[in-house]
Design a protein around this motif. Sequence first.
Motif, mmCIF file in Angstrom:
data_model
loop_
_atom_site.group_PDB
_atom_site.id
_atom_site.type_symbol
_atom_site.label_atom_id
_atom_site.label_comp_id
_atom_site.label_asym_id
_atom_site.label_seq_id
_atom_site.Cartn_x
_atom_site.Cartn_y
_atom_site.Cartn_z
ATOM 1 N N ALA A 252 55.748 48.001 34.527
ATOM 2 C CA ALA A 252 56.020 48.996 35.571
ATOM 3 C C ALA A 252 54.917 50.048 35.625
ATOM 4 N N ALA A 253 54.405 50.442 34.484
ATOM 5 C CA ALA A 253 53.349 51.459 34.453
ATOM 6 C C ALA A 253 52.078 50.969 35.137
ATOM 7 N N VAL A 254 51.645 49.757 34.816
ATOM 8 C CA VAL A 254 50.401 49.278 35.430
ATOM 9 C C VAL A 254 50.602 48.903 36.894
ATOM 10 N N ASP A 255 51.811 48.494 37.249
ATOM 11 C CA ASP A 255 52.089 48.252 38.666
ATOM 12 C C ASP A 255 51.859 49.523 39.478
ATOM 13 N N GLU A 256 52.306 50.641 38.941
ATOM 14 C CA GLU A 256 52.244 51.912 39.664
ATOM 15 C C GLU A 256 50.853 52.551 39.646
ATOM 16 N N ARG A 257 50.174 52.504 38.493
ATOM 17 C CA ARG A 257 48.961 53.320 38.375
ATOM 18 C C ARG A 257 47.938 52.699 37.421
ATOM 19 N N ALA A 258 47.614 51.445 37.638
ATOM 20 C CA ALA A 258 46.657 50.733 36.783
ATOM 21 C C ALA A 258 45.314 51.441 36.727
ATOM 22 N N GLU A 259 44.840 51.888 37.884
ATOM 23 C CA GLU A 259 43.520 52.520 37.929
ATOM 24 C C GLU A 259 43.517 53.852 37.181
ATOM 25 N N GLU A 260 44.570 54.628 37.351
ATOM 26 C CA GLU A 260 44.665 55.920 36.664
ATOM 27 C C GLU A 260 44.712 55.735 35.151
ATOM 28 N N ILE A 261 45.468 54.755 34.689
ATOM 29 C CA ILE A 261 45.576 54.506 33.255
ATOM 30 C C ILE A 261 44.240 54.022 32.695
ATOM 31 N N GLY A 262 43.551 53.150 33.427
ATOM 32 C CA GLY A 262 42.250 52.676 32.966
ATOM 33 C C GLY A 262 41.249 53.795 32.812
ATOM 34 N N ALA A 263 41.191 54.681 33.794
ATOM 35 C CA ALA A 263 40.269 55.813 33.719
ATOM 36 C C ALA A 263 40.669 56.767 32.598
ATOM 37 N N GLY A 264 41.979 56.992 32.421
ATOM 38 C CA GLY A 264 42.440 57.884 31.361
ATOM 39 C C GLY A 264 42.120 57.354 29.979
ATOM 40 N N LEU A 265 42.289 56.051 29.791
ATOM 41 C CA LEU A 265 41.955 55.448 28.501
ATOM 42 C C LEU A 265 40.463 55.580 28.218
ATOM 43 N N ALA A 266 39.632 55.351 29.217
ATOM 44 C CA ALA A 266 38.182 55.471 29.022
ATOM 45 C C ALA A 266 37.807 56.872 28.557
ATOM 46 N N GLY A 267 38.406 57.887 29.163
ATOM 47 C CA GLY A 267 38.103 59.254 28.774
ATOM 48 C C GLY A 267 38.565 59.569 27.372
ATOM 49 N N SER A 268 39.749 59.072 27.014
ATOM 50 C CA SER A 268 40.300 59.369 25.700
ATOM 51 C C SER A 268 39.538 58.653 24.587
ATOM 52 N N MET A 269 39.214 57.377 24.779
ATOM 53 C CA MET A 269 38.593 56.598 23.707
ATOM 54 C C MET A 269 37.126 56.939 23.490
ATOM 55 N N THR A 270 36.486 57.607 24.472
ATOM 56 C CA THR A 270 35.080 57.984 24.319
ATOM 57 C C THR A 270 34.903 59.468 24.023
#
Length: 494
Positions: A252-270
């Motif tokens: 359900a999370a990726v259905d709703e906001r896959a792009e937002e989660i991908g960008a957020g993970l990139a910022g957090s992990m770097t």
Amino acid sequence: MWSVDPRTGKPREQVGVEATTEDVDRAVRAAHEVRGALADRSVRAAFLRTAADLLQGAGERIVETADVETALGPVRLNGELARTAAQLRAFAEVVDEGSFLDIRIDLPDAGAIPPRPDLRRWKIPLGVVAVYAASNFPLAFSVPGGDTASALAAGCPVVIKAHPDHPATSELCASLLREAAAQVGLPEDVVVLVHGFDAGVALVRHPLVAAAGFTGSVRGGRALFDAAAARPVPIPFHGELGSLNPVVLTPAAVDERAEEIGAGLAGSMTMGAGQFCTKPGFVLAPSGEAGDRFVGALTEALSDIEPAVMLDHRMRDHFVTGTDEMTRIPGVTAPVTPAAGGPHTVRAGFLTVDAKTLLDGEHPSLVQEVFGPVTVVARYDSRTEITEVLSQVPGNLTATLHIGERDQDEDAAPLLAELTPLAGRVLVNGWPTGVAVAAAQHHGGPYPATTSTGTSVGATAIERWLRPVTYQSTPDHLLPPELRDGNPLGLPRH
């Protein structure tokens, strides 16, 4: 000890010398002899506030020194300095308020079964605390950091083992803490600094050291933890050793906001070149079109990240060789390859693997912390695969769950329950790399995240350096003022 610029790998200046066993003995004895000077809570609080003021007053010099030793940059370091000063002031408030003493009074009751005498309990400082500074936070988790602040707040003098990655910063901050002590009338030796690997070993073994706080690697921390336990008189060792910080994304999370989660993970992990202890290093993401969109967004975001300098060349080399070995595991792909970015830098990247590949347990490196800007994305096909993979994940500082927001996500409650035993802090729809300094904060977790149940961040970090004492049937005039009838100091009591 040499101060080295990680941007070039070249030594800058010699800072201090490695302490001998005799030097460590003198340092610990000096701290032990002045422990009584910290008994006055009002003086302790003033000391912590003065230290915060002096650190911020020397902010430009501190940031400049720390930057050339860590390559973390002025923006990050100014923020860390502000955090360091804030937590010193926060512990001053804890000392003033007094509930950390955990005062409990039971009045006598001859009719109780069994009969109850007069019992008065509070907590007292353990004694000299050994603090082992972290590499990745030259201020907030090092010489003037949370372990030091909480130990001083508890009334314990500290002997700090500087991290070799930032010896000049350590010397500068220690001199400011000692100056703060002098300004409020305390002996400077309530804070003592030593350098060197052998000094760290000698410190944890010294009979006058009563407890230790450590932030660093599993290997180094475990060796010190074992040494603390093997002493003739074992001592508490509060070590923060390592954390994978798993993230679970529901369909359900990726259905709703896959792009937002991908960008957020990139910022957090770097963030900080992936050198935060709370970096999300492992992600469970669903297979299918929505999961593909998440992977695409993460790929796009990481492709725009510039190469980064790590804290030292040893860490850089471990990152490059370690991630190269992981990419060679059958079934692992690298949409963005983590690699060397040049002679002194690394490039961020991530790896993907089918969750089924992890179920046989033959590739443990995929579910172990890697220091630096990389994460592993495991693609699952079923709810059962999530459970089976999580069963292989060791203890963590954090665990994160991303769920659907528009409608009730039926996976949310059971997954939250599965993640709770794995970590000391569980997040929903956020990222773990921000650790607020607050009363309710917990920065710890099951081993190897930490070696105890304590926290190194937040008001309750002070509890690690205290032990309870109960006075029974003791005349009022012999009791500490904190426990006397009438509560003359106006302290919180139970």
